[in-house]
Design an enzyme around this catalytic site. Structure first.
Site, PDB file in Angstrom:
ATOM      1  N   ASP A 191     -27.818  70.023  66.275  1.00 17.05           N
ATOM      2  CA  ASP A 191     -26.973  69.549  65.184  1.00 17.05           C
ATOM      3  C   ASP A 191     -25.700  70.633  65.174  1.00 17.05           C
ATOM      4  OD1 ASP A 191     -27.031  67.734  63.433  1.00 17.05           O
ATOM      5  OD2 ASP A 191     -27.891  68.417  61.711  1.00 17.05           O
TER       6      ASP A 191
ATOM      7  N   LEU B  41     -23.002  65.801  51.984  1.00 13.83           N
ATOM      8  CA  LEU B  41     -23.509  66.289  50.434  1.00 13.83           C
ATOM      9  C   LEU B  41     -24.921  65.725  50.017  1.00 13.83           C
ATOM     10  CD1 LEU B  41     -20.490  65.946  48.199  1.00 13.83           C
ATOM     11  CD2 LEU B  41     -21.131  67.777  49.837  1.00 13.83           C
ATOM     12  N   GLY B  42     -26.023  66.396  50.914  1.00 18.37           N
ATOM     13  CA  GLY B  42     -27.319  65.910  50.622  1.00 18.37           C
ATOM     14  C   GLY B  42     -28.129  67.127  49.839  1.00 18.37           C
TER      15      GLY B  42
ATOM     16  N   ASP C 135     -32.285  68.310  42.295  1.00 19.11           N
ATOM     17  CA  ASP C 135     -32.113  66.967  42.356  1.00 19.11           C
ATOM     18  C   ASP C 135     -30.925  66.548  41.600  1.00 19.11           C
ATOM     19  OD1 ASP C 135     -32.233  64.039  42.475  1.00 19.11           O
ATOM     20  OD2 ASP C 135     -33.838  64.212  43.214  1.00 19.11           O
TER      21      ASP C 135
ATOM     22  N   ARG D 289     -30.096  63.528  40.384  1.00 18.63           N
ATOM     23  CA  ARG D 289     -30.395  62.592  39.481  1.00 18.63           C
ATOM     24  C   ARG D 289     -31.048  63.316  38.208  1.00 18.63           C
ATOM     25  NH1 ARG D 289     -33.434  59.664  44.295  1.00 18.63           N
ATOM     26  NH2 ARG D 289     -33.850  61.606  44.707  1.00 18.63           N
TER      27      ARG D 289
ATOM     28  N   GLY E 271     -23.482  62.398  48.289  1.00 21.80           N
ATOM     29  CA  GLY E 271     -22.126  61.743  48.802  1.00 21.80           C
ATOM     30  C   GLY E 271     -22.261  60.365  48.605  1.00 21.80           C
TER      31      GLY E 271
ATOM     32  N   ASN F 164     -24.439  58.234  46.882  1.00 27.35           N
ATOM     33  CA  ASN F 164     -25.418  57.654  45.936  1.00 27.35           C
ATOM     34  C   ASN F 164     -24.481  58.229  44.540  1.00 27.35           C
ATOM     35  OD1 ASN F 164     -27.381  55.997  47.126  1.00 27.35           O
ATOM     36  ND2 ASN F 164     -27.999  58.021  47.736  1.00 27.35           N
TER      37      ASN F 164
ATOM     38  N   GLU G 200     -27.637  59.472  61.201  1.00 25.43           N
ATOM     39  CA  GLU G 200     -27.870  60.415  62.334  1.00 25.43           C
ATOM     40  C   GLU G 200     -28.762  59.935  63.397  1.00 25.43           C
ATOM     41  OE1 GLU G 200     -28.513  62.555  59.001  1.00 25.43           O
ATOM     42  OE2 GLU G 200     -27.571  64.525  59.595  1.00 25.43           O
TER      43      GLU G 200
HETATM   44  P1  AMP Z   1     -30.491  64.045  51.418  1.00 23.83           P
HETATM   45  O1  AMP Z   1     -30.634  65.712  51.716  1.00 23.83           O
HETATM   46  O2  AMP Z   1     -29.088  63.598  52.041  1.00 23.83           O
HETATM   47  O3  AMP Z   1     -31.644  62.941  51.832  1.00 23.83           O
HETATM   48  O4  AMP Z   1     -30.038  63.727  49.953  1.00 23.83           O
HETATM   49  C1  AMP Z   1     -31.019  64.157  49.013  1.00 23.83           C
HETATM   50  C2  AMP Z   1     -30.137  64.171  47.560  1.00 23.83           C
HETATM   51  O5  AMP Z   1     -29.706  63.223  47.210  1.00 23.83           O
HETATM   52  C3  AMP Z   1     -31.368  64.330  46.390  1.00 23.83           C
HETATM   53  O6  AMP Z   1     -31.989  65.595  46.241  1.00 23.83           O
HETATM   54  C4  AMP Z   1     -30.527  64.016  45.315  1.00 23.83           C
HETATM   55  O7  AMP Z   1     -30.103  65.397  44.502  1.00 23.83           O
HETATM   56  C5  AMP Z   1     -29.302  63.105  45.616  1.00 23.83           C
HETATM   57  N1  AMP Z   1     -29.588  61.810  45.398  1.00 23.83           N
HETATM   58  C6  AMP Z   1     -30.120  60.914  46.012  1.00 23.83           C
HETATM   59  N2  AMP Z   1     -29.965  59.865  45.245  1.00 23.83           N
HETATM   60  C7  AMP Z   1     -29.264  59.815  44.421  1.00 23.83           C
HETATM   61  C8  AMP Z   1     -28.359  59.040  43.239  1.00 23.83           C
HETATM   62  N3  AMP Z   1     -28.656  57.582  43.142  1.00 23.83           N
HETATM   63  N4  AMP Z   1     -27.794  59.759  42.391  1.00 23.83           N
HETATM   64  C9  AMP Z   1     -27.399  61.018  42.422  1.00 23.83           C
HETATM   65  N5  AMP Z   1     -28.180  61.882  43.454  1.00 23.83           N
HETATM   66  C10 AMP Z   1     -28.787  61.355  44.350  1.00 23.83           C
END
Ligand code: AMP
Length: 299
Positions: A39, A100-101, A174, A176, A233, A235, A286
């Site tokens: 990565d 942004l995850g 999270d 959400r 990013g 969602n 990815e």
């Molecule tokens: P990733 O590491 O890319 O899988 O992102 C996971 C994170 O995405 C989760 O911990 C949430 O904070 C965020 N996420 C996923 N779905 C949503 C949604 N519908 N609205 C807001 N945040 C979300």
């Protein structure tokens, strides 16, 4: 495998686990070729002045301490898609990709190549994340160690595991949960104190992400497109709006209705008319990049 072993000192949590996986596959499917995808690879084009830390040079020369960056596979995939959406020629394009995850990093992609990224020698640097602080005053490590009576390594653990939006909100990592607590999902918040802390965590996050976007516009001398990707990013329309609200002053604006849409497969454009740069939401992939690289290398 020797090279991965040699880098255990730089990635003590990741490399031993990866070597274990390789060895297990050697046993389970002997003779089947294996490919390691890094990565960090996409960020190898970052110039010296951007990857050297302003600390004594010997730590770079003798110990390889420099910015490496992560999420390269994702930044590569979404920036290539953005180049396609901008007309197909990488030469001359300036793109900021925001992965942004739960972990999060931004990259400055000029002429299709990474010239800077927010994560550093470890994934702790850069923007605030679910549980990571991102860039803070480094002296805070010693201050936390002294307050808690713990060694510096444990204080760094606080910055990795208990900080970011979780640390500020005291509620969740999270987005959400935070959006619900802050009353951003249509229902009024249940607890005003929790709502304040959740909103504060999101405000801190949006502010820092936007500041890094601004710094990369400086690094590239302009910007054609900003890309949002990964869990948050892709969602969270609230996160995209909150970040872009901080960019209004430099003329980057999004169409709030388009931003709310969830009706897209691979990508959608959310640019407002008159914006100084295009804004895209692009679903990262990815696994596809890894599969393509594997095929190319095996062949
Ligand atoms: P990733 O590491 O890319 O899988 O992102 C996971 C994170 O995405 C989760 O911990 C949430 O904070 C965020 N996420 C996923 N779905 C949503 C949604 N519908 N609205 C807001 N945040 C979300």
């Amino acid at each position: 495998m020797n090279a991965i072993e040699d880098c255990v000192r730089l990635a003590p949590l990741h490399n031993p686990a990866n070597l274990m996986g390789i060895r297990a596959c050697q046993k389970a499917v002997p003779g089947v070729p294996q490919v390691a995808v890094f990565d960090t690879a996409f960020h190898h084009s970052i110039p010296e002045h951007a990857y050297i830390y302003p600390i004594p040079y010997k730590y770079f020369e003798e110990n390889d301490i420099r910015k490496y960056g992560f999420h390269g596979t994702s930044h590569r995939f979404v920036s290539a898609k953005a180049v396609e959406l901008l007309g197909g020629k990488a030469e001359g394009t300036k793109i900021v990709t925001c992965h942004l995850g739960n972990g999060a990093s931004l990259a400055a992609i000029k002429d299709g190549k990474s010239i800077d990224t927010t994560m550093g020698v470890t994934p702790l640097e850069g923007v605030p994340m679910g549980t990571r602080s991102g860039s803070i005053d480094p002296a805070i490590v010693e201050i936390i160690a002294s307050i808690e009576g713990i060694p510096a390594t444990d204080a760094v653990n606080v910055l990795n595991k208990k900080s970011g939006v979780l640390g500020v909100s005291g509620i969740s990592s999270d987005f959400r949960d935070l959006e619900t607590a802050a009353g951003l999902t249509g229902k009024p918040p249940e607890d005003p104190e929790k709502a304040h802390r959740a909103k504060l965590a999101l405000d801190v996050y949006n502010y820092h992400v936007a500041k890094f976007v601004g710094s990369y516009i400086v690094a590239m001398g302009g910007v054609d497109a900003i890309v949002f990707t990964a869990g948050v990013g892709e969602n969270s329309s609230n996160a995209r709006l909150g970040i872009c609200n901080n960019l209004k002053g430099i003329g980057i604006t999004i169409d709030e209705e388009k931003n709310k849409s969830r009706d897209y497969d691979d990508y959608m454009e959310i640019t407002a008319s008159g914006s100084n740069a295009k804004v895209f939401v692009i679903a990262t992939n990815e696994e596809l990049v890894i599969a393509r690289d594997t095929m190319a290398i095996i062949k």
